[in-house]
Design an enzyme around this catalytic site. Structure first.
Site, PDB file in Angstrom:
ATOM      1  NE  ARG A  88      57.837  -3.746  -4.054  1.00 56.60           N
ATOM      2  CZ  ARG A  88      58.381  -4.636  -3.216  1.00 56.60           C
ATOM      3  NH1 ARG A  88      58.070  -4.629  -1.944  1.00 56.60           N
ATOM      4  NH2 ARG A  88      59.237  -5.531  -3.664  1.00 56.60           N
ATOM      5  CE1 TYR A  92      54.286  20.440 -11.073  1.00 55.57           C
ATOM      6  CE2 TYR A  92      55.734  18.647 -10.438  1.00 55.57           C
ATOM      7  CZ  TYR A  92      54.601  19.399 -10.232  1.00 55.57           C
ATOM      8  OH  TYR A  92      53.781  19.107  -9.166  1.00 55.57           O
ATOM      9  CG  ASP A 119      56.058  16.525 -17.737  1.00 57.70           C
ATOM     10  OD1 ASP A 119      54.883  16.398 -18.163  1.00 57.70           O
ATOM     11  OD2 ASP A 119      56.318  16.752 -16.542  1.00 57.70           O
ATOM     12  CE  LYS A 178      49.022  18.124 -12.111  1.00 60.51           C
ATOM     13  NZ  LYS A 178      50.403  18.219 -12.552  1.00 60.51           N
TER      14      LYS A 178
HETATM   15  C1  PLP Z   1      51.717  17.972 -11.794  1.00 59.32           C
HETATM   16  C2  PLP Z   1      52.845  17.779 -12.709  1.00 59.32           C
HETATM   17  C3  PLP Z   1      53.828  16.810 -12.481  1.00 59.32           C
HETATM   18  C4  PLP Z   1      53.862  15.968 -11.228  1.00 59.32           C
HETATM   19  O1  PLP Z   1      52.768  15.157 -11.135  1.00 59.32           O
HETATM   20  P1  PLP Z   1      52.192  14.628  -9.708  1.00 59.32           P
HETATM   21  O2  PLP Z   1      51.167  13.654 -10.146  1.00 59.32           O
HETATM   22  O3  PLP Z   1      51.669  15.822  -8.993  1.00 59.32           O
HETATM   23  O4  PLP Z   1      53.338  13.991  -8.987  1.00 59.32           O
HETATM   24  C5  PLP Z   1      54.825  16.661 -13.418  1.00 59.32           C
HETATM   25  N1  PLP Z   1      54.867  17.430 -14.520  1.00 59.32           N
HETATM   26  C6  PLP Z   1      53.953  18.374 -14.769  1.00 59.32           C
HETATM   27  C7  PLP Z   1      54.071  19.202 -15.999  1.00 59.32           C
HETATM   28  C8  PLP Z   1      52.917  18.593 -13.869  1.00 59.32           C
HETATM   29  O5  PLP Z   1      52.026  19.557 -14.108  1.00 59.32           O
END
Ligand code: PLP
Length: 386
Positions: A54, A107, A179, A204
């Protein structure tokens, strides 16, 4: 090493893996200790190696090593999702009574987490206009501990003046969390722009193949890393080793994919700009975008994700358009090899800024298909819309 070389070589060590070129998947829960002394050190939290999966295992470490340096920092932590990385980063710096500033175009799931978890903890959550820049100073309070930024923001893609936010945050003894998913670890260097913690949805472009959910963070200082690692260790958002393997494989080709996809996206976006059905295209790499100047100043590239604002169009017309598309599939997420589209109403996803356009919007992600085929798919869609 240049980034291309790093992406090809980091995160593997054939000499420790029976001379196999790729780090294998280490599926594990238990890590066995070689002797009493090591077990005792682990019990006391003093063992520097693996203790229990973990907290990390060779698969997570290989991915962390490969991601290290891409943002310009060696402090990397991988999570079971991007949202888990966002949540741990905010929890690391906030407690009851603190104030946090979150951009209005954040987001959607980050917004929900703030509203449901941070508010419940007694944190004062304030959403701010993402284009404030240095004027964010007027939102600062004595108890402001964190400014959060996402540039460009989700769905409506307003750019933020990150260095200006960093200067204000630091002048007020707060941290700037960013982010950085849209820019990828390649095209915005967060620590050169004053960011303290860079957060990514690894789901992504790092993954790039729409086959996993993961997140990661990097920090400029070790102290900030340790604060987030503490939250990680007490909450347990560990990623699956199989996903680490896939993310590492995606990482090897990330630069090629991201750059080709952005080239494709620019072609599709420019075509859309010339269509009578389209009011505006929100995509900072386009010279017509309101954030183009900031993008050019601070970024060296970015995602193939943008939004087209359509002229006032009824629900049925937009449904006709998207239902018949053959290449653009309708679905969330982005960063994979394939194109996606999501229709939405921008006025419904913000609370402190006004959205001035009437019609529907479509958020698009452009994949590795030939842009001519994608444009033909959209052209048919516009015909159906009429
Ligand atoms: C998709 C996304 C997230 C969240 O990511 P997950 O892997 O789906 O939890 C956070 N910030 C942005 C800008 C995103 O596009």
């Amino acid at each position: 090493m240049k980034i291309e070389t790093q992406l090809a070589h980091l995160g593997k060590d054939p000499a420790t893996d029976k001379m196999v070129v790729n780090t294998p998947v280490y599926r594990s829960s238990t890590i066995v200790f070689p002797d009493f002394d090591t077990c005792e050190a682990a019990n006391l939290g003093r063992h520097s190696g693996f203790t229990y999966s973990r907290h990390g295992n060779p698969s997570t470490l290989a991915l962390e090593e490969a991601l290290a340096g891409l943002d310009g920092s060696n402090h990397v932590l991988v999570f079971s999702s991007g949202l888990a990385a966002v949540t741990a980063s905010l929890l690391a710096f906030l407690e009851s009574g603190d104030h946090v500033l979150i951009p209005d175009n954040v987001y959607g799931s980050t917004r929900k987490m703030c509203e449901h978890l941070l508010v419940k903890m007694g944190v004062e959550v304030e959403f701010y206009n993402p284009v404030l820049g240095a004027d964010i100073e007027k939102c600062m309070r004595k108890n402001t501990r964190v400014i959060y930024t996402e540039s460009p923001g989700s769905m409506t893609l307003e750019m933020q003046d990150v260095p200006a936010l960093a200067a204000i945050a630091h002048a007020h003894n707060a941290v700037l969390l960013a982010d950085n998913t849209w820019a990828t670890p390649l095209h915005f260097k967060p620590f050169e722009k004053g960011v303290d913690v860079s957060i990514h949805s690894t789901t992504k472009y790092v993954s790039g193949h729409s086959d996993l959910i993961m997140g990661h963070i990097t920090t400029q200082s070790k102290d900030h890393y340790l604060k987030i690692k503490k939250i990680f260790d007490v909450t347990g958002p560990a990623p699956a080793p199989d996903n680490c393997f896939l993310a590492l494989r995606g990482l090897r080709t990330m630069q090629l994919r991201v750059n080709q996809q952005m080239e494709n996206a620019l072609k599709v976006a420019q075509w859309l700009e010339s269509q009578e059905e389209v009011e505006r295209v929100l995509y900072p790499p386009l010279p017509s975008d309101a954030g183009h100047g900031l993008w050019k100043r601070d970024f060296s590239g970015g995602a193939s994700v943008f939004t087209a604002v359509l002229k006032a169009t009824g629900r049925d017309a937009i449904a006709q358009m998207v239902n018949g598309l053959t290449l653009f599939k309708m679905g969330y997420s982005w960063g994979g090899y394939e194109s996606l589209i999501v229709p939405f109403r921008a006025e419904k996803i913000r609370t402190v800024t006004q959205w001035k356009h009437e019609g529907w919007c479509v958020r698009m992600h452009v994949g590795l298909e030939h842009p001519d085929d994608l444009i033909a798919d959209l052209a048919e869609g516009f015909k159906r819309m009429k």
